[in-house]
Every structure is written in C-alpha cells, then in structure tokens.
Scaffold this active site. Structure first.
Site, PDB file in Angstrom:
ATOM      1  N   GLU A   1       1.752   2.171 -13.232  1.00 42.96           N
ATOM      2  CA  GLU A   1       0.409   2.438 -12.731  1.00 42.96           C
ATOM      3  C   GLU A   1      -0.219   3.549 -13.556  1.00 42.96           C
ATOM      4  O   GLU A   1       0.413   4.600 -13.712  1.00 42.96           O
ATOM      5  CB  GLU A   1       0.486   2.851 -11.257  1.00 42.96           C
ATOM      6  CG  GLU A   1      -0.858   2.990 -10.588  1.00 42.96           C
ATOM      7  CD  GLU A   1      -0.731   3.303  -9.094  1.00 42.96           C
ATOM      8  OE1 GLU A   1      -1.369   4.292  -8.658  1.00 42.96           O
ATOM      9  OE2 GLU A   1      -0.016   2.572  -8.381  1.00 42.96           O
TER      10      GLU A   1
ATOM     11  N   VAL B   1       0.850  -1.196   0.000  1.00 50.04           N
ATOM     12  CA  VAL B   1       0.000   0.000   0.000  1.00 50.04           C
ATOM     13  C   VAL B   1       0.886   1.247   0.000  1.00 50.04           C
ATOM     14  O   VAL B   1       0.440   2.336   0.356  1.00 50.04           O
ATOM     15  CB  VAL B   1      -0.962   0.022   1.208  1.00 50.04           C
ATOM     16  CG1 VAL B   1      -2.010  -1.070   1.082  1.00 50.04           C
ATOM     17  CG2 VAL B   1      -0.197  -0.111   2.531  1.00 50.04           C
ATOM     18  N   ALA B   2       2.138   1.078  -0.393  1.00 52.90           N
ATOM     19  CA  ALA B   2       3.096   2.184  -0.415  1.00 52.90           C
ATOM     20  C   ALA B   2       3.080   2.849  -1.783  1.00 52.90           C
ATOM     21  O   ALA B   2       2.166   3.615  -2.112  1.00 52.90           O
ATOM     22  CB  ALA B   2       4.491   1.663  -0.053  1.00 52.90           C
ATOM     23  N   ARG B   3       4.068   2.548  -2.600  1.00 52.54           N
ATOM     24  CA  ARG B   3       4.138   3.002  -3.986  1.00 52.54           C
ATOM     25  C   ARG B   3       4.650   1.839  -4.825  1.00 52.54           C
ATOM     26  O   ARG B   3       5.453   1.025  -4.352  1.00 52.54           O
ATOM     27  CB  ARG B   3       5.082   4.209  -4.132  1.00 52.54           C
ATOM     28  CG  ARG B   3       4.537   5.504  -3.564  1.00 52.54           C
ATOM     29  CD  ARG B   3       3.337   6.013  -4.352  1.00 52.54           C
ATOM     30  NE  ARG B   3       2.830   7.303  -3.885  1.00 52.54           N
ATOM     31  CZ  ARG B   3       1.860   7.446  -2.998  1.00 52.54           C
ATOM     32  NH1 ARG B   3       1.325   6.345  -2.450  1.00 52.54           N
ATOM     33  NH2 ARG B   3       1.442   8.641  -2.641  1.00 52.54           N
TER      34      ARG B   3
ATOM     35  N   ASP C   1      -2.156  -2.724  -3.967  1.00 49.42           N
ATOM     36  CA  ASP C   1      -3.005  -1.546  -4.184  1.00 49.42           C
ATOM     37  C   ASP C   1      -2.303  -0.544  -5.080  1.00 49.42           C
ATOM     38  O   ASP C   1      -2.929   0.374  -5.603  1.00 49.42           O
ATOM     39  CB  ASP C   1      -3.364  -0.895  -2.854  1.00 49.42           C
ATOM     40  CG  ASP C   1      -4.416   0.189  -3.008  1.00 49.42           C
ATOM     41  OD1 ASP C   1      -5.505  -0.120  -3.530  1.00 49.42           O
ATOM     42  OD2 ASP C   1      -4.154   1.348  -2.627  1.00 49.42           O
TER      43      ASP C   1
ATOM     44  N   HIS D   1      -5.318   1.418  -6.560  1.00 50.95           N
ATOM     45  CA  HIS D   1      -4.850   2.495  -5.676  1.00 50.95           C
ATOM     46  C   HIS D   1      -6.036   3.025  -4.872  1.00 50.95           C
ATOM     47  O   HIS D   1      -6.260   4.236  -4.768  1.00 50.95           O
ATOM     48  CB  HIS D   1      -4.205   3.615  -6.498  1.00 50.95           C
ATOM     49  CG  HIS D   1      -3.159   4.369  -5.737  1.00 50.95           C
ATOM     50  ND1 HIS D   1      -1.987   4.789  -6.308  1.00 50.95           N
ATOM     51  CD2 HIS D   1      -3.104   4.776  -4.439  1.00 50.95           C
ATOM     52  CE1 HIS D   1      -1.255   5.432  -5.413  1.00 50.95           C
ATOM     53  NE2 HIS D   1      -1.918   5.432  -4.265  1.00 50.95           N
TER      54      HIS D   1
END
Length: 322
Positions: free
Chosen positions: A267, A236-238, A262, A286
């Site tokens: 992306e 859930v970071a990058r 996520d 995301h």
C-alpha cells in the site's frame, strides 16, 4: 505539573484525511474553553513547545521529537492504531498513550455495509450497462439469510454487526477472547478448527481487526480454499491480514465471488498490480476511515482525558499504554 508557559494541550502539526489540523485544535478548544490549546505549525515550533508540554496529541510522534519531550506525561494518538509509535521509548519515559478507538465506528460500519450491498445487488454490473446505455437485466443476490463473519469485535466490528442486524443475517464474530461475547449471533476465537468452520459457512467475510502476529496472513491460501467460492471478502483492517498472492490466485481461479479492499499489501497499490484488473474487485484508497466528524469525535475523547489528567486520574479513556 506543566511549566507556567506550557500549554495544557499541544497539538502537533500533521493532519489526516486531507482535513486541516486547525479543525482538530479548534474542536479541542471548544470543549476546553478555560484551558490553553497550542497548535505547533512548524517543525521548530513542535520541538520548542514539546519541551514543556505534559499533554500532547497528534497522528504520530517521531523519536527525535520525543527526545525533546522532557515533561511529557500523556500522548493522545489521533489514530486507532499505535503500532507506528515508538512505544518502547514512550514506556521507558512513563508516558501514557491513548488512541482514537471508537472514532471510526459509524463511518467504517457504513463503508462495510455499502460494500456488501454493492456486491449483493451487483451495482457495478448496472453501472457498466449504464455506461453502454444498455437496458438489459442481470441477476442479483439477496443479503437476507446470509452468514456474515466479522473478524475483530472492537468498535468497528461492533458497528458493522449493529448495522447488519436489520438485514436478517446470521453473524459470526471472531475475537481473541470469545468468552467476552459480543453483538454477533455467535462468537469464536482464532483457533484453527473453529475459524475454518466459520469460513466454510461464510457468505461475506469482513476483516476489521488490528494487525498482529495472529492476524498477519490470516487469510492465506488455505483460508481461501476453505471459504465458499461464492463468498465476498471485505477488508477494512490492514493489507497484510490477507496474503495478497493467495488472493490474486483465488480471484484468477474463480474461488471468490469478489473482494472490497480499502487496504492492500503493498500500500499504496502499484499501478501495475494485478488487483487493479479484476472486475469483481472494488478498491478504495484506505478511505473508509474518512468522516467529516473525525476531529469532533476525537476531540471528545481528548478533552475528557485532559480533564482526567489535570485531576490526577490515572484511568484515561482509550488508554493503551500505562
């Protein structure tokens, strides 16, 4: 001081998570009934209003808009991350920058917990058998007694650790300054030996850190070889914290039980990307940051900082730049 016609707070027009930015402006107005809060709904309105505004808030601040911000003293970024902002230019203009740190703690904490429990109890297998109307038992796992490593002990990492506490797990926190401690059973730094040792003991690896030179590509081929093949990765970071090619290779070689992503790199994830095809990969767009309370929590921070700024207090909440 602001010019006579300048608003006390200028809200820029871009919203987030599909929620109308009017809700954000209204939330600030509720907290500051005696101050003027102006929402700029068009590019022209933004350019005009920002000329005299001393305090502005929004998701981003483009360079060309900043060039018109002659009086700006504070920009309250409505995201936790500020890497997308023209930080050098803001610093040159002596504009203080704050962020939305803490706003995402509860919702992303719940997202991570749900992702972990989904893999523990293998709900995706149950769903497939429901779709087939197939009453056939399958094996599951148990979270109790597992080791969860949380990379990043900011507001999100702390929220994850707090929500895991009742489940009887061992937790390892990873942060730049381990001497600060944290809510996990153990806290380590990013030193390779300590981090590798943690990976080797990890059943669930949660990435909740900012993207920096240290964390870019942190989970690379070597990390995915070191981690137990029965481990699950939750990001859930990058996206770029994980080497995508290495992740795909690990999944193809059964060197990872699964992943909940996520965020991805690239992306958005292209339609033909192999990550879409793995049954043991859960992908969300995301979306962990979405909460109906987003603007309400953010408005609490912004309203407090408006009061501090008006009183000449240089110590702003969540200040990331002087």
């Amino acid at each position: 001081m602001s010019e006579p016609d300048a608003p006390d707070v200028l809200v820029l027009r871009r919203g987030t998570h599909g929620m109308p930015v009017e809700q954000y402006a209204d939330a600030i107005r509720e907290r500051l009934p005696d101050r003027s809060v102006e929402l700029a709904r068009t590019p022209a309105a933004e350019r005009e209003a920002i000329r005299s505004a001393t305090f502005a808030t929004g998701m981003t601040l483009e360079r060309d808009l900043l060039e018109s911000a002659d009086a700006l003293e504070v920009f309250a970024c409505a995201y936790a991350g500020t890497g997308h902002l023209p930080l050098e230019e803001l610093e040159e203009r002596a504009v203080a920058v704050t962020n939305a740190s803490g706003v995402h703690g509860p919702n992303i904490g719940e997202h991570v917990l749900g992702a972990i429990l989904g893999f523990v109890r293998r709900f995706h297998v149950g769903r497939r058998r429901q779709d087939r109307r197939e009453w056939r038992h399958y094996q599951a796992h148990e979270l109790q007694g597992s080791t969860v490593t949380i990379v990043g002990l900011g507001a999100i990492g702390e929220a994850v650790a707090e929500r895991l506490e009742p489940f009887g797990v061992e937790t390892i926190g990873v942060r730049y300054t381990p001497e600060k401690g944290g809510p996990t059973d153990e806290v380590i730094g990013f030193e390779s030996e300590a981090f590798d040792d943690a990976l080797a003991r990890t059943d669930y690896l949660v990435l909740a850190c900012p993207l920096t030179e240290t964390t870019r590509g942190l989970i690379d081929r070597e990390a995915l070889v070191t981690i137990d093949p029965e481990a699950v990765l939750v990001n859930v970071a990058r996206g770029p914290v994980v080497d995508t090619d290495a992740l795909v290779a690990a999944l193809r070689s059964n060197r990872l039980r699964g992943a909940a992503l996520d965020v991805t790199d690239p992306e958005p994830l292209p339609e033909d990307h192999p990550l879409w095809t793995f049954e043991n990969v859960r992908i969300t767009p995301h979306n962990a940051g979405h909460t109906p309370e987003y603007y309400e929590r953010l408005a609490d921070i912004v309203a407090e900082n408006v009061r501090r700024h008006a009183n000449g207090d240089d110590a702003l909440e969540n200040q990331v730049r002087p």
